[in-house]
Design a protein around this motif. Structure first.
Motif, PDB file in Angstrom:
ATOM      1  N   CYS A   1      40.596   1.804 104.467  1.00  0.00           N
ATOM      2  CA  CYS A   1      40.548   2.264 105.859  1.00  0.00           C
ATOM      3  C   CYS A   1      39.347   3.174 106.084  1.00  0.00           C
ATOM      4  O   CYS A   1      38.703   3.116 107.138  1.00  0.00           O
ATOM      5  CB  CYS A   1      41.836   2.989 106.219  1.00  0.00           C
ATOM      6  N   ARG A   2      39.039   4.018 105.095  1.00  0.00           N
ATOM      7  CA  ARG A   2      37.911   4.934 105.256  1.00  0.00           C
ATOM      8  C   ARG A   2      36.603   4.173 105.442  1.00  0.00           C
ATOM      9  O   ARG A   2      35.799   4.518 106.309  1.00  0.00           O
ATOM     10  CB  ARG A   2      37.819   5.858 104.050  1.00  0.00           C
ATOM     11  N   VAL A   3      36.380   3.138 104.654  1.00  0.00           N
ATOM     12  CA  VAL A   3      35.139   2.370 104.757  1.00  0.00           C
ATOM     13  C   VAL A   3      35.063   1.678 106.115  1.00  0.00           C
ATOM     14  O   VAL A   3      34.031   1.731 106.806  1.00  0.00           O
ATOM     15  CB  VAL A   3      35.041   1.350 103.609  1.00  0.00           C
TER      16      VAL A   3
ATOM     17  N   ASN B   1      23.112   1.285  96.139  1.00  0.00           N
ATOM     18  CA  ASN B   1      23.637   1.325  94.783  1.00  0.00           C
ATOM     19  C   ASN B   1      24.617   2.476  94.649  1.00  0.00           C
ATOM     20  O   ASN B   1      24.549   3.452  95.396  1.00  0.00           O
ATOM     21  CB  ASN B   1      22.507   1.518  93.774  1.00  0.00           C
ATOM     22  N   ARG B   2      25.477   2.405  93.661  1.00  0.00           N
ATOM     23  CA  ARG B   2      26.435   3.479  93.428  1.00  0.00           C
ATOM     24  C   ARG B   2      25.732   4.768  93.024  1.00  0.00           C
ATOM     25  O   ARG B   2      26.060   5.846  93.499  1.00  0.00           O
ATOM     26  CB  ARG B   2      27.420   3.058  92.326  1.00  0.00           C
ATOM     27  N   TRP B   3      24.731   4.635  92.134  1.00  0.00           N
ATOM     28  CA  TRP B   3      24.078   5.818  91.585  1.00  0.00           C
ATOM     29  C   TRP B   3      22.572   5.744  91.768  1.00  0.00           C
ATOM     30  O   TRP B   3      21.998   4.677  92.017  1.00  0.00           O
ATOM     31  CB  TRP B   3      24.384   5.947  90.086  1.00  0.00           C
TER      32      TRP B   3
ATOM     33  N   PHE C   1      31.424   1.881  99.343  1.00  0.00           N
ATOM     34  CA  PHE C   1      31.896   3.241  99.603  1.00  0.00           C
ATOM     35  C   PHE C   1      30.713   4.172  99.855  1.00  0.00           C
ATOM     36  O   PHE C   1      30.689   4.913 100.847  1.00  0.00           O
ATOM     37  CB  PHE C   1      32.722   3.732  98.409  1.00  0.00           C
ATOM     38  N   MET C   2      29.716   4.165  98.962  1.00  0.00           N
ATOM     39  CA  MET C   2      28.516   4.977  99.169  1.00  0.00           C
ATOM     40  C   MET C   2      27.790   4.561 100.441  1.00  0.00           C
ATOM     41  O   MET C   2      27.269   5.390 101.186  1.00  0.00           O
ATOM     42  CB  MET C   2      27.563   4.844  97.978  1.00  0.00           C
TER      43      MET C   2
END
Length: 404
Positions: free
Chosen positions: A49-51, A308-310, A389-390
């Motif tokens: 839900c947040r995304v 990217n994640r990181w 997410f990021m």
């Protein structure tokens, strides 16, 4: 990679281009089913839900497809729990969360500001605000969810920001007062160097040891939401606190835009690419234009189609960053065995962020955690992967900078 100009007129077109590109790429993950639409994460097979809420906010802010945004809002309302909350959905748990509720409910507030809410949406927003307000378990201390009992300052700032805007929109002093308490709590726990610790000593924690350490990523997160809160309450002490916090974040940013992660002691947030999105918004608020430009440069460097994640790097710099990790492992007060775990965790992340893959495989990290008898809710794949997410967090920060 050419550095972004510090000049306001030069940075804004680049910022808008990055925002548009990320939004377009993220919408490729959108699923439309009849009257509903939501973002599906194929890497974890989740519909967070947040995304969806943060992508929906981007649609509303930029004046995108109104019908699609309406379908996303209706899907979000359909996922609301009976007590007014939304769940924090994670590969390892799903729990009602004041933090996630504040993010999703902000989407409804933004839609109200941009146009109007249906009766069902209005009722959903009211119930969400009541849930967040009732999640205050101490003065300005909002419980994240039933498992995470510690006082996380970024949660207080996020809940406070939502309550401030809700109270302002509905002329309700009760919510404004709760927002001010959240601000006071963050100010009261700010360290003399300007850092906001990830947690305070209040409450309990699912982690084995307290996490009252500074963190580059969550410093930006806390500043971002406190700045949103400040927009409503206009408190002199909060303004001073935010700018002091922004000064610390700027002090750990190098000439190439990278943060000095040796100053950041929260290992699961180590080198998160979203740190630069929150930092860009924080620096924008604090009028630190050079740092804002550097942060946007780093975002572009760490973008595939989505983020990217990181933060990535070359294996050639791994020996240098092993020393960075050693210094990070020494941040905070931990026993020797846990410092060793932190050092191993950091080295694992240093290797993972240098590898590129679309596969989510965290077996090596689970082995590491088992060796040190550490229970963690984090998923730590051994490769850098495209992360919705990021990306959704980055979209929220960039959209707020561009459109408010």
């Amino acid at each position: 990679m050419q550095e972004i100009s510090y000049d306001q007129h030069a940075v804004w077109p680049c910022l808008a281009e990055l925002y548009g590109s990320l939004l377009e790429s993220t919408l490729e993950y959108l699923i439309v089913e009849g009257d509903y639409a939501y973002v599906h994460d194929p890497y974890f097979n989740l519909n967070r839900c947040r995304v969806t809420a943060e992508v929906c906010k981007s649609m509303i802010r930029s004046g995108g497809n109104h019908l699609l945004a309406e379908k996303m809002v209706d899907w979000l309302v359909s996922r609301q729990n009976d007590n007014g909350s939304w769940n924090e959905l994670h590969p390892r748990f799903s729990k009602p969360s004041a933090l996630v509720t504040s993010f999703v409910a902000e989407t409804l507030l933004l839609k109200k500001r941009a146009g109007s809410l249906s009766g069902r949406q209005e009722q959903s927003l009211r119930r969400a605000a009541e849930y967040v307000l009732c999640s205050e378990v101490g003065p300005g201390y909002f419980r994240k969810n039933a498992s995470y009992m510690a006082d996380y300052l970024n949660v207080d700032a996020s809940c406070g920001a939502f309550l401030a805007h809700y109270g302002q929109a509905y002329h309700n002093p009760t919510y404004m007062e709760a927002a001010l308490r959240a601000a006071d709590n963050c100010i009261g726990h700010q360290a003399s160097d300007g850092t906001y610790p990830y947690t305070t000593s209040e409450g309990g924690t699912p982690e084995r040891y307290p996490l009252d350490v500074p963190c580059a990523h969550y410093q930006g997160v806390t500043i971002y939401y406190l700045a949103k809160l400040q927009k409503c309450i206009r408190d002199r002490r909060l303004e001073s606190s935010i700018r002091h916090a922004g000064g610390w974040l700027a002090s750990i940013q190098g000439a190439d835009g990278s943060f000095d992660w040796s100053r950041s002691g929260l290992m699961f947030a180590y080198y998160l690419s979203g740190a630069y999105a929150f930092a860009a918004a924080a620096f924008d608020y604090c009028d630190l234009t050079r740092n804002r430009g550097l942060s946007i440069t780093k975002m572009i460097e760490n973008k595939r189609s989505i983020m990217n994640r990181w933060e990535g790097d070359s294996f050639l710099t791994l020996p240098r960053d092993a020393y960075t990790t050693y210094r990070s492992s020494m941040v905070g007060s931990f026993p020797a065995r846990h410092r060793l775990f932190r050092f191993c965790y950091g080295l694992y992340r240093q290797c993972a962020r240098r590898r590129q893959s679309d596969r989510i495989e965290d077996g090596p990290f689970n082995v590491l955690s088992k060796i040190f008898n550490i229970k963690t809710s984090t998923i730590d794949p051994f490769a850098n992967y495209p992360d919705l997410f990021m990306t959704s967090e980055a979209l929220d920060c960039l959209g707020y900078m561009l459109y408010g």
